[in-house]
Design an enzyme around this catalytic site. Structure first.
Site, short mmCIF file in Angstrom:
data_model
loop_
_atom_site.label_atom_id
_atom_site.label_comp_id
_atom_site.label_asym_id
_atom_site.label_seq_id
_atom_site.Cartn_x
_atom_site.Cartn_y
_atom_site.Cartn_z
CE LYS A 11 -4.64 -1.80 1.65
NZ LYS A 11 -3.99 -0.84 0.81
CD GLU A 167 0.94 1.49 5.95
OE1 GLU A 167 1.09 0.29 5.72
OE2 GLU A 167 -0.15 2.06 5.84
C1 PEP Z 1 -1.50 -1.03 3.62
O1 PEP Z 1 -2.66 -1.18 3.29
O2 PEP Z 1 -1.26 -0.54 4.72
C2 PEP Z 1 -0.45 -1.41 2.69
C3 PEP Z 1 0.78 -1.21 3.04
O3 PEP Z 1 -0.85 -1.96 1.49
P1 PEP Z 1 0.13 -2.70 0.42
O4 PEP Z 1 0.93 -3.72 1.19
O5 PEP Z 1 -0.82 -3.33 -0.57
O6 PEP Z 1 1.00 -1.66 -0.20
#
Ligand code: PEP
Length: 254
Positions: A11, A167
């Site tokens: 990120k 996700e």
């Molecule tokens: C992501 O950024 O795709 C993600 C899954 O973040 P996290 O693992 O912090 O939930």
């Protein structure tokens, strides 16, 4: 058997100095990586330097976004060809943060898939429902729409060169992961949808990662599920120790 793929989405974290430190810590433990495909996706500013640092290692490089056009007057944007030229082989597309904060639609994701594949990059296409949508019981409809529209017009050959990341938006950066059973149920649904849109061989060959608060403590149980082929990791990829533990979990069920 599908190979496990663990990708780290940095990120908007890590200056180049911090990136050097993290890559160096990963390289000191490189023997952990045996069968798993490992990809790291730093911010665009660090891609060139990380590419050089990864030379000769089994870790691949990805970007976090691209523009859908080849080039043009798009101030602040970066093209598929540009990230390819600095050594990236993968690109995350349609991440929920891009959908939520930057208005990225399924149609834009579709155009970006074409742009990425046009340069030989492998897209990691993110799909998933919000908490409100899950509570309304429409997770399947949301994910189906994202697949149908995001892949509209793509051939089986094009789709077979994608990675998916399921996700659930409510699990990203919140510390609340989907249970292995909840994640498996949606992964199985996604594979089923791909089977009906394309064919069984295509759907069976596609990698579907899970993402959403994957940590060393929950990675193994998630990765053991039949249709979970890896993880897209946010927070836990920012420290070498926790990312390496997740890679070890993938290795142990490969
Ligand atoms: C992501 O950024 O795709 C993600 C899954 O973040 P996290 O693992 O912090 O939930």
């Amino acid at each position: 058997m599908r190979k496990k793929i663990i990708a780290g989405n940095w990120k908007m974290y890590k200056t180049n100095e911090e990136a050097r430190q993290l890559v160096s810590a990963l390289k000191s433990n490189i023997q952990v990586i045996k069968k798993t495909r490992v990809i790291i996706c730093p911010p665009a500013t660090a891609l060139s330097e990380v590419a050089l640092l990864l030379t000769g290692t089994p870790i691949a490089l990805g970007a976090q976004n691209i523009h859908w056009e080849k080039e043009g007057a798009f101030t602040g944007e970066i093209s598929a060809g540009m990230i390819k030229s600095v050594g990236a082989a993968y690109v995350i597309l349609g991440h929920s943060e891009r959908r939520q904060y930057f208005g990225e639609t399924d149609e834009k994701v579709r155009q970006k898939i074409l742009a990425a594949q046009g340069q030989g990059l492998t897209p990691i296409v993110c799909i998933g429902e919000t908490l409100e949508q899950r509570e309304k019981g429409i997770t399947r409809e949301i994910v189906a729409t994202q697949i149908d529209q995001g892949l509209s017009g793509l051939t089986a050959a094009q789709v077979s060169r994608l990675i998916f990341a399921y996700e659930p938006v409510w699990a990203i950066g919140t510390g609340k992961n989907a249970t292995p059973a909840q994640a498996q149920e949606v992964h199985e649904f996604i594979r089923g949808r791909l089977t009906s849109l394309y064919d069984q061989a295509t759907a069976q060959a596609i990698t579907i990662q899970y993402g959403g608060s994957v940590k060393p403590a929950n990675a193994l149980e998630l990765l053991k599920q039949a249709d979970i082929d890896g993880a897209l990791v946010g927070g836990a990829c920012l420290q070498a120790d926790s990312f390496l533990e997740i890679i070890k979990a993938a290795e142990s069920c490969s």
